[in-house]
Design a protein around this motif. Structure first.
Motif, PDB file in Angstrom:
ATOM      1  N   HIS A  88       0.862  -1.170   0.000  1.00 22.54           N
ATOM      2  CA  HIS A  88       0.000   0.000   0.000  1.00 22.54           C
ATOM      3  C   HIS A  88       0.901   1.222   0.000  1.00 22.54           C
ATOM      4  O   HIS A  88       1.693   1.398   0.930  1.00 22.54           O
ATOM      5  N   HIS A  89       0.796   2.060  -1.046  1.00 21.68           N
ATOM      6  CA  HIS A  89       1.628   3.268  -1.084  1.00 21.68           C
ATOM      7  C   HIS A  89       1.232   4.188   0.055  1.00 21.68           C
ATOM      8  O   HIS A  89       0.071   4.289   0.405  1.00 21.68           O
ATOM      9  N   ASN A  90       2.246   4.823   0.609  1.00 21.02           N
ATOM     10  CA  ASN A  90       2.006   5.631   1.782  1.00 21.02           C
ATOM     11  C   ASN A  90       2.590   7.023   1.555  1.00 21.02           C
ATOM     12  O   ASN A  90       3.754   7.153   1.174  1.00 21.02           O
ATOM     13  N   ASP A  91       1.793   8.038   1.761  1.00 21.79           N
ATOM     14  CA  ASP A  91       2.290   9.394   1.538  1.00 21.79           C
ATOM     15  C   ASP A  91       3.296   9.817   2.598  1.00 21.79           C
ATOM     16  O   ASP A  91       4.137  10.681   2.366  1.00 21.79           O
ATOM     17  N   ASP A  92       3.220   9.191   3.768  1.00 23.92           N
ATOM     18  CA  ASP A  92       4.164   9.492   4.843  1.00 23.92           C
ATOM     19  C   ASP A  92       5.472   8.752   4.563  1.00 23.92           C
ATOM     20  O   ASP A  92       5.560   7.528   4.702  1.00 23.92           O
ATOM     21  N   LEU A  93       6.506   9.514   4.147  1.00 21.17           N
ATOM     22  CA  LEU A  93       7.769   8.895   3.733  1.00 21.17           C
ATOM     23  C   LEU A  93       8.475   8.170   4.867  1.00 21.17           C
ATOM     24  O   LEU A  93       9.337   7.322   4.642  1.00 21.17           O
TER      25      LEU A  93
END
Ligand code: SAJ
Length: 406
Positions: A88-93
């Motif tokens: 799941h791509h996560n905007d929080d790096l």
């Protein structure tokens, strides 16, 4: 039990080559994909992905009548699940991306009505530890008596570009949810694999696959970190690595624009996600490799700024290569594509080049010779064969994959 029919779920980079190979080894193979155009292409004896030799295998499999593609499974002796396991791509790096096994669950549900006592169900998708047990659980919930079915994990290990050979020659690891499942599944692989088929349990097989790709990620991270250090110290990193590798026990991998693909850039997160903070080296390596792409972006932008200050105009930048590694058309998790997209988004004047792709929906693809002629700054992101030995005069060249020295 003698296996005659195999149902392969997912006809992508792993499922289709596996289906075609088995069909050429006289199994009757029913291949399943949710995309109707993929099914139609395969039934015409054609392929929808780029992989050497695959077209020949698929054509002969379809012509012989041993391979048929469909959007639904049928009853078979053996089921192979070869569906994607992304994260799941996560905007929080700073957060750890979580594995997404939704396709595995959906594929398992799709076969449940067709699974009969004595069948083998194999999960080939690279999966977080515990996924094979989850497959068993989903089958049981769907009404399958799992005490009568063999369920096992046999992770795929093939290298894109060499899939047809490696499918046969590589050693395989088979781990069942029971000892009987391990044995039955391993015996099936022994009918078409010339490498050794090694038996273990499901969790160890899952972890072995994640370990292989994490090992590679950690080692590439070392090379990428060296490249950043060498840039700071004014040392040619390629020469440095070649020299260090002359030590009998040193074997450093190659730095690049980052690490991409659906495997090495993804699988280590499956370990980190489950580790609760204990996978410190593996996590750091992942972040070092991701950071390398950010570093490349900064380097290109700084070079563009210097050019602008010197010449009084905004430079044209040729981004040479978009694929995640040389000589393929695969853009999944590609650092080169990530870098190119970001440079475009940040307003630089980019000419995007990818000799293995004709068209791309987000921006135009330019012929590499035209791009070199027009650009002021040439940025080599992928070491494609066609870029080797190019003579480029009077241009600024940034080579992040050492293709111009080869
Ligand atoms: N890369 C470097 N430096 C290197 C080697 C690779 O930067 O020295 C980069 C590549 O450019 C690319 C990425 O790493 O962006 C991955 O490329 P790769 O060729 O090393 O591996 P993949 O992702 O194509 O395939 C890997 C293989 N795993 C191992 O080698 C341990 C393959 O055997 C697996 O089957 C595959 O992952 C998979 O499906 O998991």
């Amino acid at each position: 039990m003698k296996i005659k029919t195999v149902c392969v779920i997912g006809l992508g980079y792993i499922g289709l080559p596996t289906a075609a190979l088995l069909a050429n080894r006289n199994y009757y193979v029913h291949g399943v994909d949710v995309v109707q155009s993929t099914v139609d292409t395969i039934n015409e004896g054609k392929i929808h992905i780029v992989e050497p030799e695959l077209d020949t295998f698929v054509r002969s499999a379809v012509n012989s009548g041993n391979l048929k593609a469909d959007i639904k499974p049928i009853e078979a002796d053996c089921f192979i699940l070869a569906v994607p396991t992304p994260f799941h791509h996560n905007d929080d790096l700073h957060a750890c991306p979580a594995p997404n096994i939704d396709y595995v669950i959906a594929a398992t549900r799709s076969i449940a009505p067709y699974v009969r006592p004595g069948n083998i169900v194999i999960l080939e998708s690279t999966s977080p530890v515990g996924t094979t047990d989850k497959v068993a659980e989903v089958l049981a919930e769907s009404g399958v008596d799992i005490s009568l079915v063999h369920i096992a994990h046999c992770p795929e290990r093939v290298l894109p570009g060499h899939i047809m050979r490696e499918l046969v020659e590589n050693d395989r690891i088979v781990g069942g949810t029971t000892a009987e499942a391990t044995k039955a599944t391993a015996d099936f692989y022994r009918t078409f694999v010339s490498g050794e088929v090694l038996e273990t349990d499901a969790k160890t097989a899952e972890m072995a696959k994640l370990t292989e790709n994490s090992f590679r990620d950690v080692n590439i991270a070392f090379a990428n970190e060296l490249s950043i250090l060498c840039d700071k110290f004014g040392i040619d990193v390629w020469n440095l690595i070649a020299l260090a590798n002359r030590h009998p026990r040193v074997n450093i991998l190659q730095p690049g624009a980052g690490v991409g693909g659906h495997c090495i850039a993804v699988d280590p997160w499956f370990i980190v996600d489950a580790a609760g903070g204990s996978a410190r080296l593996i996590e750091t390596a992942r972040r070092v490799n991701d950071y390398k792409s950010e570093w490349v972006i900064e380097k290109v932008k700084n070079t563009a700024l210097t050019f602008e200050n010197t010449h009084g105009r905004i430079p044209k930048i040729a981004c040479m290569g978009l694929a995640f590694k040389p000589d393929i058309d695969d853009l999944r998790e590609s650092p080169a594509l990530f870098i190119t997209r970001r440079l475009i988004a940040d307003g630089t004047n980019v000419l995007a080049v990818e000799p293995n792709i004709d068209k791309f929906k987000e921006f135009d693809i330019i012929d590499f010779k035209v791009a070199i002629a027009q650009a002021d700054i040439i940025v080599f992101l992928v070491g494609h064969k066609v870029f080797k030995g190019l003579r480029i005069a009077n241009k600024v060249v940034l080579d992040f994959c050492n293709v111009t020295n080869n």
